[in-house]
Structures are given as structure tokens and as C-alpha cells.
Design a protein around this motif. Sequence first.
Motif, PDB file in Angstrom:
ATOM      1  N   LYS A   1      59.605  36.202  16.862  1.00  0.00           N
ATOM      2  CA  LYS A   1      58.355  35.963  17.579  1.00  0.00           C
ATOM      3  C   LYS A   1      57.567  34.793  17.019  1.00  0.00           C
ATOM      4  CE  LYS A   1      55.978  39.653  18.607  1.00  0.00           C
ATOM      5  NZ  LYS A   1      55.260  40.952  18.477  1.00  0.00           N
TER       6      LYS A   1
ATOM      7  N   GLU B   1      49.619  37.673  20.126  1.00  0.00           N
ATOM      8  CA  GLU B   1      50.035  39.036  19.813  1.00  0.00           C
ATOM      9  C   GLU B   1      49.214  40.011  20.652  1.00  0.00           C
ATOM     10  OE1 GLU B   1      52.185  41.396  19.200  1.00  0.00           O
ATOM     11  OE2 GLU B   1      52.682  40.328  17.338  1.00  0.00           O
TER      12      GLU B   1
ATOM     13  N   ARG C   1      45.768  40.677  25.040  1.00  0.00           N
ATOM     14  CA  ARG C   1      46.625  39.820  24.219  1.00  0.00           C
ATOM     15  C   ARG C   1      45.764  38.720  23.624  1.00  0.00           C
ATOM     16  NH1 ARG C   1      51.898  39.678  23.433  1.00  0.00           N
ATOM     17  NH2 ARG C   1      52.942  37.737  22.855  1.00  0.00           N
TER      18      ARG C   1
ATOM     19  N   LEU D   1      46.363  38.619  11.966  1.00  0.00           N
ATOM     20  CA  LEU D   1      47.766  39.017  12.055  1.00  0.00           C
ATOM     21  C   LEU D   1      48.530  38.858  10.741  1.00  0.00           C
ATOM     22  CD1 LEU D   1      48.528  37.295  15.487  1.00  0.00           C
ATOM     23  CD2 LEU D   1      48.106  39.721  15.094  1.00  0.00           C
TER      24      LEU D   1
ATOM     25  N   SER E   1      53.428  31.038  17.167  1.00  0.00           N
ATOM     26  CA  SER E   1      54.349  31.606  18.154  1.00  0.00           C
ATOM     27  C   SER E   1      55.018  30.502  18.963  1.00  0.00           C
ATOM     28  CB  SER E   1      53.598  32.535  19.121  1.00  0.00           C
ATOM     29  OG  SER E   1      52.971  33.584  18.446  1.00  0.00           O
TER      30      SER E   1
END
Length: 411
Positions: free
Chosen positions: A72, A99, A113, A219, A226
Motif C-alpha cells: 500500500k 488510508e 478516507r 498513520l 501511497s
Amino acid sequence: MNLPVHIAKRYLFSKKSHNAINIVSGISVAGVAVVTAAMVIVLSVFNGFEGLVISLYNVFEAPIVVSPAEGKTLELSSIPVDKILETEGVIGYVEVLEESCLIRYRDKQYFARIKGVSDNFIELTDIDSMVIDGDPFMHVNGAPSALIGSGVAYHLSANVNDPINPLQIYVPKRGSNSSIDPSKAFNIKQIYATGVFSIQQDFDLKYVITPIKFARELLDHQGRVSSLELALEPTANMESVREEIQEKLGDDYLVKDRFQQNELLYKIMKSEKWAVFMILSFILMISIFNVIGSLTMLIIEKKKDINILRSMGASEQLIQRIFVLEGIFISMIGAVGGLILGLLVCFAQIQFDLIKLNQGGNYIVQSYPIEVQAMDVLSVFLVVGTIGLLAAWLPVRKIIRPVENVRIVGE
């Protein structure tokens, strides 16, 4: 002078002894014209809506996205950014970290998201033009702030620039084990919303945009992304740039253009358009039956002329050609008239917005969007011409034969 053409023109425009033939011929021309105009108008409306949807997606989605082929996220330092920027047509890139998350605002919760973006996101996109409430700021007095989709704002009943109630964002901790206290399994950070954007339902119900530094802290993904979203020059060939970047980066990366990012969407829009085109083509075939009826009545009326022509040495092919041309003339007059009518309606809609969408509705556009494409006009003309030719040739080929043996008695 071409004899079949001359006779067919005389038959078409001369006054018939039976007025019903003139009426049926007029109905045939009008029927073909109306269906042809409808095909041009409907296809142009589909083009307009397609262009509108694509333009909305283009506001949020980059022309080209570079992402890892596996996993990811990946280290930003591992991406050969220099090779990307060396590619002709590329003017910059936005770092992105995405994420899924849970958002709380006051007593309401919503799954969304989070999309962390680098500071040049607003500069390289048109997201600021889609902010409908608040301001397109991602930092206020040095502190990070968020832009939220209108759908997210609706479900949370969120107010922008609320100095008392921030958004609380929850994401699972990386590598956390189950615990008696579930709150310890989540990273939680707070951020204030400064703007609400409205682009398209897929985005409005899904995204919360924050600075990438905030997303990385939330995160635990320091220095990772990403994807990279590339900005291109307006004149750049998107497909050529994509192929060149893919060749430079190799199989460790996925490089997708806008069409590949939303492949299903584009296929659905194209299939819907051509499905409607086929349906209207079948309606055209029904309207063409009027041409068959008009030709049949004309042949019956002109049976005396047919026998005179045969007695003068005219071949069966020449006689058939006369009436085939008659049917083609009827179809072509209807086709050309329909194209002109359809184009006039389209240009009138473009200039004057004659047909509005539902009054009082909250729409991005207030009237039906129209986009006329030359290939659609050509396709309509070819279809009408082909069906008209078949409608003229098939019945004439069968109907003329019995007339050959008709003898004029007492004339």
C-alpha cells in the motif's frame, strides 16, 4: 444526363394522380428527419454529460498516478523522482498518503478516507474552485486543517471553522495486538475543518483532505507515500507520458492515466451512449417502413410507365435503379433535413440554454449540457444512409418483377 436519376427526380417532385402518395412520401421524409435529429441530439447530450462527469473527476484525480505494484505504501526516497520530472510534459507532483479511518464530530461518527497531500496540492489542482463552504486552506496559523467532502460533512453535521469542536480521526495502530481497552488499538488525532468541497458523489461521500505531515503522524508512516500524483502541461499527450514513465520506472511501479484509474466508468459511459444509439437505429428502421410504403404505392401508380419503358428496351436493372434512387432520395432528404434540425437544436441549447434541468434543484449545471462531435454526426448519416438504401433496394427488387408481365390492354 443520367436517365435513372432524372426519372427518379421527376417522380419525387412531380404531382401524383393520387394525393395519398404525396402524403405518404412527406410522412416518410418527416419520419426519417425526426429520428435523425433525435439521434444527433441524444448523442450530443450524452457527450455533454460525459464531458461534465470527466471534468469533475479531473478536478480531483491527477492525469497520471504512480503507485507501488505491491503493498500500500513505499518510501518516498526509493522513488526515482528525478526520472519522472525529466519526462517531457510533467510539471510537478503531489505526494499522497491515503488510508481508511473513522471520524467523530461531536456525537456523530462516519467512516471515510483520509487523504494526506503535500502543500502544493491546491496549487497543482483545481480543488479550490470546488469549495462550497469555508475556505480552501490546509493550514491556519501554522496548524494543519482539513477540507472535507460535502457528503462527509452532511453525515457528521460538521460546521467549518468551528473553534470548539474539532474532527477526531481514528485509525488502527500498526502492529497493535488485541487489548482489553479498544481505545489503545487506535491512533487518534484532532484537526479542524476549514472548508467543504463538492465535486462528485464518489468523492464527496468519501474523502477528508489533510496535509501529508498530519496523515503521516496519524498513520505512523514517516517518509512514506501511497502514490505520487503528477501534473502535466495542458498540451502534453497523457498516454505518451504514461508509457514513457512506466518504461523508466519498470515493473515495480504502476503508472496509470485517468482512463485506467476509472476504466469501468469510461466503459459504462461509452456503452450507454452506443446502446442508446442502437435503440434509436431500430426506431429509425421502423420509420423507414414509410419509405417502403411510399415506393410500393408509387410503383403501383407508375405501372403504365414501367411497361412503356420496357417496351422501349429498358432493362429490369434500369427500372429497378429508378425506384431505388427514389427511395434513396427520400431517405437522404430526411437525413440531411434531420441533421440540420438536430444541429440547430444543439447549437440553440448551447447558446440559449433552452431546456433547463429541474427548477430549484441543486445542480452543477442548470441546463442540459451539449457537445456535438463530428464523428457522431458522420455515424448517424452513415446509418441513416445504409438503412435507407436497404429499405429502397429490398422491396423494389421484389415488387418490380410482377409488373414485368403486366400488359396494357386497350391502351
